[in-house]
Write a protein that holds these residues in place. Sequence first.
Motif, PDB file in Angstrom:
ATOM      1  N   LEU A 183      30.112  54.248  49.185  1.00  0.00           N
ATOM      2  CA  LEU A 183      30.108  53.765  47.799  1.00  0.00           C
ATOM      3  C   LEU A 183      29.187  52.569  47.615  1.00  0.00           C
ATOM      4  CD1 LEU A 183      33.806  54.305  46.787  1.00  0.00           C
ATOM      5  CD2 LEU A 183      31.788  55.415  45.808  1.00  0.00           C
ATOM      6  N   GLN A 184      29.135  51.684  48.590  1.00  0.00           N
ATOM      7  CA  GLN A 184      28.202  50.555  48.514  1.00  0.00           C
ATOM      8  C   GLN A 184      26.769  51.066  48.443  1.00  0.00           C
ATOM      9  OE1 GLN A 184      28.737  47.508  47.908  1.00  0.00           O
ATOM     10  NE2 GLN A 184      30.775  47.014  48.610  1.00  0.00           N
ATOM     11  N   LYS A 185      26.461  52.073  49.262  1.00  0.00           N
ATOM     12  CA  LYS A 185      25.124  52.670  49.263  1.00  0.00           C
ATOM     13  C   LYS A 185      24.817  53.316  47.913  1.00  0.00           C
ATOM     14  CE  LYS A 185      22.247  55.996  51.666  1.00  0.00           C
ATOM     15  NZ  LYS A 185      22.247  57.371  52.069  1.00  0.00           N
ATOM     16  N   GLU A 186      25.770  54.092  47.381  1.00  0.00           N
ATOM     17  CA  GLU A 186      25.566  54.745  46.093  1.00  0.00           C
ATOM     18  C   GLU A 186      25.392  53.729  44.967  1.00  0.00           C
ATOM     19  OE1 GLU A 186      27.677  58.206  44.731  1.00  0.00           O
ATOM     20  OE2 GLU A 186      28.398  58.612  46.766  1.00  0.00           O
ATOM     21  N   LEU A 187      26.181  52.667  45.016  1.00  0.00           N
ATOM     22  CA  LEU A 187      26.080  51.636  43.979  1.00  0.00           C
ATOM     23  C   LEU A 187      24.721  50.955  44.026  1.00  0.00           C
ATOM     24  CD1 LEU A 187      27.480  50.197  41.671  1.00  0.00           C
ATOM     25  CD2 LEU A 187      28.544  48.666  43.342  1.00  0.00           C
TER      26      LEU A 187
ATOM     27  N   LEU B  12      33.870  69.238  40.548  1.00  0.00           N
ATOM     28  CA  LEU B  12      34.879  68.185  40.681  1.00  0.00           C
ATOM     29  C   LEU B  12      36.096  68.663  41.478  1.00  0.00           C
ATOM     30  CD1 LEU B  12      34.816  66.761  37.057  1.00  0.00           C
ATOM     31  CD2 LEU B  12      33.624  65.887  39.088  1.00  0.00           C
ATOM     32  N   TYR B  13      36.113  69.953  41.796  1.00  0.00           N
ATOM     33  CA  TYR B  13      37.267  70.539  42.456  1.00  0.00           C
ATOM     34  C   TYR B  13      36.816  71.481  43.578  1.00  0.00           C
ATOM     35  CZ  TYR B  13      38.808  68.768  37.960  1.00  0.00           C
ATOM     36  OH  TYR B  13      38.994  67.970  36.876  1.00  0.00           O
ATOM     37  N   ASP B  14      36.846  72.781  43.315  1.00  0.00           N
ATOM     38  CA  ASP B  14      36.588  73.801  44.338  1.00  0.00           C
ATOM     39  C   ASP B  14      35.186  73.751  44.937  1.00  0.00           C
ATOM     40  OD1 ASP B  14      39.088  74.583  43.537  1.00  0.00           O
ATOM     41  OD2 ASP B  14      38.456  76.448  42.592  1.00  0.00           O
ATOM     42  N   SER B  15      34.201  73.384  44.153  1.00  0.00           N
ATOM     43  CA  SER B  15      32.810  73.408  44.628  1.00  0.00           C
ATOM     44  C   SER B  15      32.293  72.038  45.067  1.00  0.00           C
ATOM     45  CB  SER B  15      31.899  73.987  43.538  1.00  0.00           C
ATOM     46  OG  SER B  15      32.255  75.319  43.265  1.00  0.00           O
ATOM     47  N   TRP B  16      33.174  71.092  45.269  1.00  0.00           N
ATOM     48  CA  TRP B  16      32.773  69.760  45.721  1.00  0.00           C
ATOM     49  C   TRP B  16      32.114  69.842  47.095  1.00  0.00           C
ATOM     50  CZ3 TRP B  16      31.510  65.135  44.329  1.00  0.00           C
ATOM     51  CH2 TRP B  16      31.415  64.125  45.294  1.00  0.00           C
ATOM     52  N   SER B  17      31.094  69.024  47.284  1.00  0.00           N
ATOM     53  CA  SER B  17      30.427  68.895  48.577  1.00  0.00           C
ATOM     54  C   SER B  17      30.220  67.417  48.859  1.00  0.00           C
ATOM     55  CB  SER B  17      29.070  69.600  48.526  1.00  0.00           C
ATOM     56  OG  SER B  17      28.261  69.171  49.605  1.00  0.00           O
ATOM     57  N   PRO B  18      30.419  66.975  50.096  1.00  0.00           N
ATOM     58  CA  PRO B  18      30.183  65.568  50.437  1.00  0.00           C
ATOM     59  C   PRO B  18      28.738  65.131  50.206  1.00  0.00           C
ATOM     60  CG  PRO B  18      31.439  66.641  52.169  1.00  0.00           C
ATOM     61  CD  PRO B  18      30.989  67.718  51.221  1.00  0.00           C
ATOM     62  N   ALA B  19      27.828  66.087  50.044  1.00  0.00           N
ATOM     63  CA  ALA B  19      26.433  65.745  49.747  1.00  0.00           C
ATOM     64  C   ALA B  19      26.260  65.278  48.299  1.00  0.00           C
ATOM     65  CB  ALA B  19      25.530  66.947  50.014  1.00  0.00           C
ATOM     66  N   MET B  20      27.243  65.552  47.443  1.00  0.00           N
ATOM     67  CA  MET B  20      27.162  65.130  46.040  1.00  0.00           C
ATOM     68  C   MET B  20      27.423  63.640  45.934  1.00  0.00           C
ATOM     69  SD  MET B  20      29.042  68.223  44.095  1.00  0.00           S
ATOM     70  CE  MET B  20      28.591  69.907  44.446  1.00  0.00           C
ATOM     71  N   THR B  21      26.896  63.063  44.859  1.00  0.00           N
ATOM     72  CA  THR B  21      27.045  61.633  44.600  1.00  0.00           C
ATOM     73  C   THR B  21      27.548  61.437  43.176  1.00  0.00           C
ATOM     74  OG1 THR B  21      24.806  61.439  43.723  1.00  0.00           O
ATOM     75  CG2 THR B  21      25.076  61.117  46.124  1.00  0.00           C
TER      76      THR B  21
END
Length: 161
Positions: free
Chosen positions: A20-24, A103-112
């Motif tokens: 989150l720090q990186k994304e921010l 936001l649910y079934d298709s979530w991937s950790p690659a998303m931001t």
Amino acid sequence: MTSSSASSRKALSKIACNRLQKELTEWQLSPPSGFKHKVTDNLQRWVIEANGAAGTLYANETYQLQVDFPEHYPMEAPQVIFAPPAPLHPHIYSNGHICLDILYDSWSPAMTVSSICISILSMLSSATVKQRPADNDRYVKNCRSGRSPKETRWWFHDDKV
């Protein structure tokens, strides 16, 4: 998120904090067009101002997204809702819950957070009519006890809006 569930929410893991720090930091350098992060001292909850895209039904309209990050973000999707008043849209309930598969079934950790915002703006921009989902009243009534949208078994069947 209700105050009772907010107080019982677990603290972010070290991985989640670092991510989150990186994304921010990246957001502050290059925010997605049409969005503004409202600065708070809470890394676990972001409030984001969303502006409707020009030439769409939502042009010149501003909404607020509330993004709550779980302990194990990004392995687990954040909870994203519109703060009242939620836009009139066939996939957005009057309580702010959003029917969007990423936001649910298709979530991937690659998303931001940025990619979520872009997807939500795309969903808004593609709408041809301003209206609530057909089951809005029933769904909202069933959520009165503060149920998270992540507890809903969503049925993703309409990819036109």
